[in-house]
Write a protein that holds these residues in place. Structure first.
Motif, short mmCIF file in Angstrom:
data_model
loop_
_atom_site.label_atom_id
_atom_site.label_comp_id
_atom_site.label_asym_id
_atom_site.label_seq_id
_atom_site.Cartn_x
_atom_site.Cartn_y
_atom_site.Cartn_z
N SER A 136 0.86 -1.19 0.00
CA SER A 136 0.00 0.00 0.00
C SER A 136 0.89 1.23 0.00
CB SER A 136 -0.92 0.00 1.22
OG SER A 136 -0.19 -0.27 2.37
N SER A 137 0.29 2.36 -0.39
CA SER A 137 1.13 3.55 -0.49
C SER A 137 1.50 4.03 0.92
CB SER A 137 0.41 4.65 -1.26
OG SER A 137 -0.72 5.03 -0.53
N TYR A 138 2.63 4.68 0.99
CA TYR A 138 3.15 5.12 2.28
C TYR A 138 3.57 6.59 2.16
CZ TYR A 138 6.71 5.93 5.83
OH TYR A 138 7.46 6.49 6.83
N THR A 139 3.10 7.41 3.07
CA THR A 139 3.50 8.81 3.06
C THR A 139 4.72 8.96 3.97
OG1 THR A 139 1.18 9.37 2.92
CG2 THR A 139 2.66 11.18 3.42
N ILE A 199 10.68 1.23 5.53
CA ILE A 199 9.44 1.63 4.86
C ILE A 199 9.67 2.84 3.95
CG2 ILE A 199 8.55 3.23 6.63
CD1 ILE A 199 5.85 1.53 6.31
N SER A 200 10.81 3.50 4.12
CA SER A 200 11.09 4.68 3.31
C SER A 200 11.96 4.34 2.10
CB SER A 200 11.82 5.72 4.19
OG SER A 200 12.64 6.53 3.39
N LYS A 201 11.43 4.66 0.91
CA LYS A 201 12.16 4.39 -0.32
C LYS A 201 13.44 5.24 -0.38
CE LYS A 201 9.62 4.44 -4.18
NZ LYS A 201 9.16 4.96 -5.48
N ASP A 202 13.34 6.48 0.10
CA ASP A 202 14.52 7.37 0.07
C ASP A 202 15.68 6.78 0.86
OD1 ASP A 202 13.42 9.41 -1.46
OD2 ASP A 202 12.49 10.36 0.28
N SER A 203 15.36 6.16 2.00
CA SER A 203 16.43 5.62 2.83
C SER A 203 17.06 4.39 2.17
CB SER A 203 15.91 5.28 4.23
OG SER A 203 15.12 4.13 4.22
N TRP A 256 18.37 -5.14 -0.33
CA TRP A 256 17.67 -3.95 0.17
C TRP A 256 16.21 -4.01 -0.23
CZ3 TRP A 256 20.56 -1.23 3.45
CH2 TRP A 256 21.95 -1.25 3.29
N CYS A 257 15.32 -3.90 0.75
CA CYS A 257 13.88 -3.96 0.45
C CYS A 257 13.15 -2.79 1.07
CB CYS A 257 13.23 -5.21 1.05
SG CYS A 257 14.02 -6.75 0.63
N VAL A 258 12.26 -2.20 0.29
CA VAL A 258 11.30 -1.26 0.87
C VAL A 258 10.16 -2.13 1.38
CG1 VAL A 258 9.83 0.75 0.46
CG2 VAL A 258 11.95 0.48 -0.85
N ALA A 259 9.96 -2.15 2.68
CA ALA A 259 8.95 -3.06 3.25
C ALA A 259 8.56 -2.56 4.64
CB ALA A 259 9.50 -4.49 3.33
#
Ligand SMILES: C[S@@+](CC[C@H](N)C(=O)[O-])C[C@H]1O[C@@H](n2cnc3c(N)ncnc32)[C@H](O)[C@@H]1O
Length: 308
Positions: free
Chosen positions: A63-66, A151-155, A168-171
């Motif tokens: 799901s989208s994450y802010t 959870i942060s794509k930037d990180s 590396w996973c965005v999760a």
């Protein structure tokens, strides 16, 4: 031209690592096993498919994450980590993992950093263990797997930029896309925890290592920015009690040291923590005069699954 070749290599390396470790992944949608399909995506039998980024990570969020933390915060945090701010912590964490490793006679280890941020900690632990020829020599290190999720794509983007030998996973750490019992070590450093998920993905003999701030952590910033307001004092008692409730505590260590702040690092130091969010930063000269050292006060909790 060279940038795109570099990107392809990063994506290829990520694909290779995920392919080698596909058995640890669980479809974040339907929980079934996953594999790399002919177009190089991580997919399951129900065709839930996740593409690898050309930057060398995979996004497994459903799901989208802010974002809460900004890209700028992660870049500053990265510079502060690179300057050695957390080195004594890394030494201690590598020592704990090493001790655990020697007692277990594992062939290799699977290590997850849950809430890894910009990835410096798992990256430094990877390098330390890779260089420690006494313990992790030869095939033992080769057969170990390091995974950083946030959870942060930037990180995660920064993490993937710096070490292509880590997955590396965005999760979401509250819904880990991994099979039960996949990890020997779950690290959780200065980040939120989800112990039912940590317990689930942990091997029966595995350990959770959680790092929480102590009451003097970055006290210089608290004093400067809060002065008697809420936030000027901090206690980690509730976090430690909750850890004890969810896991069998094997060890508790404290580290406390003062880091001499280089003037050039000061702007990044001020920006690397949410402690300073919403505070008016009225010129860095103030900080240059007010802060010359920073206290790092941390508690390291080591726990195993509760024995029934
Ligand atoms: C204070 S930072 C610490 C990051 C890193 N461990 C460090 O010490 O530099 C907290 C991290 O937790 C991450 N985070 C928060 N909620 C999360 C969630 N549900 N799943 C994964 N990561 C999460 C944030 O994106 C952020 O990177």
């Amino acid at each position: 031209m060279s940038i795109s070749i570099k990107s392809i290599k990063k994506k290829d390396r990520a694909c290779e690592l995920i392919q080698k470790n596909k058995m640890i992944f669980k479809c974040p949608v339907c929980s079934s096993i996953m594999f790399i399909n002919h177009s190089g995506s991580l997919t399951c039998n129900s065709n839930h498919s996740f593409d690898l980024s050309r930057k060398g990570y995979i996004n497994l969020l459903t799901s989208s994450y802010t974002p809460v933390y900004t890209k700028e915060l992660f870049e500053s945090r990265h510079k502060v980590c690179e300057a050695g701010f957390y080195d004594p912590l890394i030494d201690k964490l590598a020592e704990i993992i090493d001790g655990y490793k020697q007692s277990k006679e594992h062939k290799g280890m699977n290590i997850l950093d849950a809430g890894c941020g910009e990835g410096s900690h798992i990256n430094s632990i990877f390098n330390k263990i890779a260089n420690n020829s006494n313990t992790f020599k030869g095939s033992k290190f080769e057969s170990s797997t390091f995974v950083g999720i946030d959870i942060s794509k930037d990180s995660i983007n920064i993490g993937a930029r710096n070490n292509a030998d880590i997955i590396w996973c965005v999760a979401d750490l509250a819904k880990l896309p991994f099979q039960n019992g996949s990890f020997d070590v779950v690290l959780n450093i200065l980040s939120p925890a989800n112990y039912s998920e940590f317990n689930r993905v942990l091997d029966d003999e595995g350990i959770v290592i959680k790092v929480v701030p102590g009451s003097e952590y970055l006290i210089e910033l608290r004093e400067l920015f809060y002065k008697g307001e809420d936030g000027s004092e901090y206690s980690n008692n509730i976090v430690i009690d909750y850890f004890k409730e969810k896991l069998d505590v094997k060890d508790i260590k404290h580290i406390n040291y003062k880091y001499e702040l280089d003037r050039q690092l000061l702007p990044d130091f001020v920006k690397m923590t949410p402690l300073t969010w919403g505070k008016v930063i009225d010129g860095l000269n103030k900080y240059e005069t007010d802060i010359s050292t920073a206290t790092v006060d941390l508690t390291i909790l080591v726990g195993t699954k509760k024995k029934l």
